[in-house]
Enzyme design. Structure first.
Site, PDB file in Angstrom:
ATOM      1  N   SER A  16     -11.511 -10.747   7.577  1.00 49.70           N
ATOM      2  CA  SER A  16     -11.611 -10.368   8.994  1.00 49.70           C
ATOM      3  C   SER A  16     -11.445  -8.864   9.206  1.00 49.70           C
ATOM      4  O   SER A  16     -11.726  -8.354  10.277  1.00 49.70           O
ATOM      5  CB  SER A  16     -10.520 -11.096   9.791  1.00 49.70           C
ATOM      6  OG  SER A  16      -9.260 -10.858   9.176  1.00 49.70           O
ATOM      7  N   TYR A  18     -11.432  -4.559   8.814  1.00 48.21           N
ATOM      8  CA  TYR A  18     -12.386  -3.460   9.051  1.00 48.21           C
ATOM      9  C   TYR A  18     -13.258  -3.202   7.815  1.00 48.21           C
ATOM     10  O   TYR A  18     -14.497  -3.236   7.886  1.00 48.21           O
ATOM     11  CB  TYR A  18     -11.542  -2.232   9.421  1.00 48.21           C
ATOM     12  CG  TYR A  18     -12.219  -0.895   9.494  1.00 48.21           C
ATOM     13  CD1 TYR A  18     -13.423  -0.711  10.172  1.00 48.21           C
ATOM     14  CD2 TYR A  18     -11.615   0.227   8.908  1.00 48.21           C
ATOM     15  CE1 TYR A  18     -14.005   0.549  10.251  1.00 48.21           C
ATOM     16  CE2 TYR A  18     -12.186   1.479   8.998  1.00 48.21           C
ATOM     17  CZ  TYR A  18     -13.391   1.631   9.656  1.00 48.21           C
ATOM     18  OH  TYR A  18     -13.955   2.879   9.739  1.00 48.21           O
ATOM     19  N   ALA A  20     -13.310  -5.035   4.968  1.00 47.01           N
ATOM     20  CA  ALA A  20     -13.832  -6.280   4.376  1.00 47.01           C
ATOM     21  C   ALA A  20     -15.085  -6.764   5.098  1.00 47.01           C
ATOM     22  O   ALA A  20     -15.979  -7.350   4.470  1.00 47.01           O
ATOM     23  CB  ALA A  20     -12.757  -7.357   4.397  1.00 47.01           C
ATOM     24  N   ARG A  39      -6.709 -15.493   7.898  1.00 48.13           N
ATOM     25  CA  ARG A  39      -5.491 -16.253   8.176  1.00 48.13           C
ATOM     26  C   ARG A  39      -5.792 -17.477   9.028  1.00 48.13           C
ATOM     27  O   ARG A  39      -5.164 -18.506   8.891  1.00 48.13           O
ATOM     28  CB  ARG A  39      -4.447 -15.368   8.839  1.00 48.13           C
ATOM     29  CG  ARG A  39      -3.551 -14.743   7.789  1.00 48.13           C
ATOM     30  CD  ARG A  39      -2.390 -14.045   8.373  1.00 48.13           C
ATOM     31  NE  ARG A  39      -2.743 -12.718   8.851  1.00 48.13           N
ATOM     32  CZ  ARG A  39      -1.855 -11.824   9.215  1.00 48.13           C
ATOM     33  NH1 ARG A  39      -0.569 -12.111   9.172  1.00 48.13           N
ATOM     34  NH2 ARG A  39      -2.232 -10.631   9.639  1.00 48.13           N
ATOM     35  N   THR A  87      -8.759  -7.451  -0.595  1.00 45.22           N
ATOM     36  CA  THR A  87      -8.554  -6.356   0.369  1.00 45.22           C
ATOM     37  C   THR A  87      -7.359  -6.608   1.282  1.00 45.22           C
ATOM     38  O   THR A  87      -6.827  -5.669   1.862  1.00 45.22           O
ATOM     39  CB  THR A  87      -9.790  -6.142   1.299  1.00 45.22           C
ATOM     40  OG1 THR A  87      -9.742  -7.067   2.379  1.00 45.22           O
ATOM     41  CG2 THR A  87     -11.093  -6.294   0.562  1.00 45.22           C
ATOM     42  N   LYS A 171       1.367   0.328  -0.911  1.00 42.74           N
ATOM     43  CA  LYS A 171       0.118   0.398  -1.674  1.00 42.74           C
ATOM     44  C   LYS A 171       0.378   0.677  -3.162  1.00 42.74           C
ATOM     45  O   LYS A 171      -0.227   0.057  -4.022  1.00 42.74           O
ATOM     46  CB  LYS A 171      -0.816   1.463  -1.091  1.00 42.74           C
ATOM     47  CG  LYS A 171      -1.349   1.149   0.282  1.00 42.74           C
ATOM     48  CD  LYS A 171      -1.976  -0.224   0.423  1.00 42.74           C
ATOM     49  CE  LYS A 171      -3.323  -0.381  -0.234  1.00 42.74           C
ATOM     50  NZ  LYS A 171      -3.856  -1.755  -0.051  1.00 42.74           N
ATOM     51  N   PRO A 195      -9.418   4.379  -1.671  1.00 41.89           N
ATOM     52  CA  PRO A 195     -10.019   5.230  -0.643  1.00 41.89           C
ATOM     53  C   PRO A 195      -8.994   6.127   0.042  1.00 41.89           C
ATOM     54  O   PRO A 195      -7.812   5.786   0.146  1.00 41.89           O
ATOM     55  CB  PRO A 195     -10.567   4.230   0.395  1.00 41.89           C
ATOM     56  CG  PRO A 195     -10.308   2.871  -0.142  1.00 41.89           C
ATOM     57  CD  PRO A 195      -9.280   2.984  -1.217  1.00 41.89           C
ATOM     58  N   PHE A 232      -6.757  15.287   6.008  1.00 41.42           N
ATOM     59  CA  PHE A 232      -6.985  13.991   5.354  1.00 41.42           C
ATOM     60  C   PHE A 232      -8.193  14.075   4.439  1.00 41.42           C
ATOM     61  O   PHE A 232      -9.149  14.792   4.739  1.00 41.42           O
ATOM     62  CB  PHE A 232      -7.329  12.912   6.398  1.00 41.42           C
ATOM     63  CG  PHE A 232      -6.253  12.652   7.406  1.00 41.42           C
ATOM     64  CD1 PHE A 232      -5.254  11.734   7.147  1.00 41.42           C
ATOM     65  CD2 PHE A 232      -6.254  13.319   8.622  1.00 41.42           C
ATOM     66  CE1 PHE A 232      -4.258  11.486   8.081  1.00 41.42           C
ATOM     67  CE2 PHE A 232      -5.263  13.074   9.563  1.00 41.42           C
ATOM     68  CZ  PHE A 232      -4.263  12.161   9.283  1.00 41.42           C
TER      69      PHE A 232
END
Ligand code: NAP
Length: 353
Positions: A16, A18, A20, A39, A87, A171, A195, A232
């Site tokens: 569900s 962004y 993926a 989920r 993911t 992470k 990423p 960034f």
């Protein structure tokens, strides 16, 4: 390295989300059968865009319910798959009280649960994990000590913790767990996609991803008085999704891949957006670090330590492995930002002006 059988299904966890959403779309366009875990598959708002993505493709979409915190809940979705793309993991940096419960447990235990299911299912040959550059470095200041002044796949984040940069900690701990579990067996191999900040149009308006918050904060006028000099690495969501697919399809892919097309500060992002969206209250000035340090803890709930270690540094990422080995082609940053902004206006996440 393993060759993937395209006649077998591929499992995508957190479908569900962004990033993926685009992964599922590209896999379906390749004609694959996708076992997409969410989920709650009955929640139309989480899955409507996936059904839409499936329309007109040769692929087949099958939905499965699974939760990172429920051991074994991914096994059914992984059954029969050669390849698993993991993911699912919360990408939130504020609005929670307990970082362990909100971020670290779902990321680390969740990864272990998914990989235990991979261990339990004989057909699995490859796992592609969505990690992050947050697993490579913790704070921007670390660029000063990075060999050659550039962040590469050789580096690991050794500075984040539950109390400082907990998302980054979630992470790096999840990626470490994945490599540890990979080494304990020999049937499946592991490739990680790392990423930097992902931007670009979302197929769904429902995601809680911090990527969307960054854009909303820029475009809504919230930051019109100025922004800190926060830089960034940035990468388009479509390049990130494509890299996951290429990592599975390319039998020579191995190890970690930094995905980062550009670097830009918040102010540079705002300047690029202003060229195409002149009516929006985008920030026009950079705030001095001492002022940010003074106000940010109250105004933005950000610690002084975070400001000290992240504001004012210029970053560099080595993306050469992604280009040479996976064949990723990075599009211009201005296009990524403008298309993301336009999608958010279209979906009502930013006011029409
Ligand atoms: P997203 O849209 O919020 O996606 C996160 C996904 O994780 C959602 O599908 C969510 O499912 C799922 N999830 C969260 N907790 C879960 C749980 N307990 N059980 C099952 N699923 C759960 O964010 P995203 O930006 O696409 O992030 C996807 C991945 O990319 C994450 O691993 C993130 O760390 C990584 N990443 C993102 C960026 C970025 O800039 N966006 C950069 C580097 C790495 P629900 O829909 O059910 O909530």
């Amino acid at each position: 390295m393993h060759k993937i059988d395209l006649n077998k299904p591929v499992c995508v966890t957190g479908a569900s989300g962004y990033i993926a959403g685009w992964i599922v779309k590209y896999l379906l366009e390749e004609g694959l059968t996708v076992h997409a875990t969410v989920r709650d598959s009955k929640k139309a708002s989480s899955v409507a865009h996936l059904w839409k993505a499936a329309q007109g493709t040769k692929g087949t979409l099958k939905l499965f319910d699974a939760d990172l915190l429920k051991p074994g809940s991914f096994t059914q979705a992984i059954e029969g798959c050669d390849w698993v793309i993991h993911t699912a993991s919360p990408f939130v940096i504020k609005g929670f009280k307990d970082a362990h419960e909100a971020l670290i447990r779902p990321a680390v235990e969740g990864t272990a649960n998914v990989l235990e299911s991979c261990n339990a299912v004989e057909s699995v040959k490859r796992v592609v994990l969505t990690s992050s550059v947050a697993s490579v470095y913790g704070d921007a200041v670390e660029i000063l000590k990075a060999p050659g002044g550039v962040f590469t796949e050789q580096l690991w984040n050794n500075t984040s913790s539950e109390s400082h940069q907990p998302y980054s900690y979630s992470k790096v701990m999840a990626e470490r767990k994945a490599w540890e579990m990979c080494k304990r067996q020999s049937r499946w191999d592991l490739v990680t996609i790392n990423p930097s900040l992902v931007m670009g149009p979302s197929l769904t308006a429902q995601t809680q991803s911090t990527s969307i918050d960054v854009m909303r904060d820029l475009g809504s006028g919230r930051q019109r008085t100025g922004v800190p000099m926060l830089e960034f690495g940035i990468v388009d969501v479509r390049e990130v999704a494509r890299a996951h697919v290429l990592a599975g399809l390319n039998e020579n892919s191995e190890g970690r891949y930094i995905l980062s097309g550009h670097t830009a500060s918040l102010l540079q992002m705002a300047s690029l957006l202003r060229e195409r969206f002149p009516k929006y209250p985008l920030p026009t000035m950079q705030l001095p670090k001492f002022l940010v340090k003074l106000v940010a803890p109250i105004a933005a709930g950000v610690s002084r330590e975070f400001i000290q270690r992240n504001v004012g540094y210029t970053l560099r990422f080595d993306n050469s492995r992604s280009v040479k080995n996976l064949g990723v082609q990075y599009r211009p940053l201005a296009d990524t930002l403008a298309e993301h902004f336009a999608q958010m206006i279209e979906d009502g996440l930013l006011k029409k002006r």
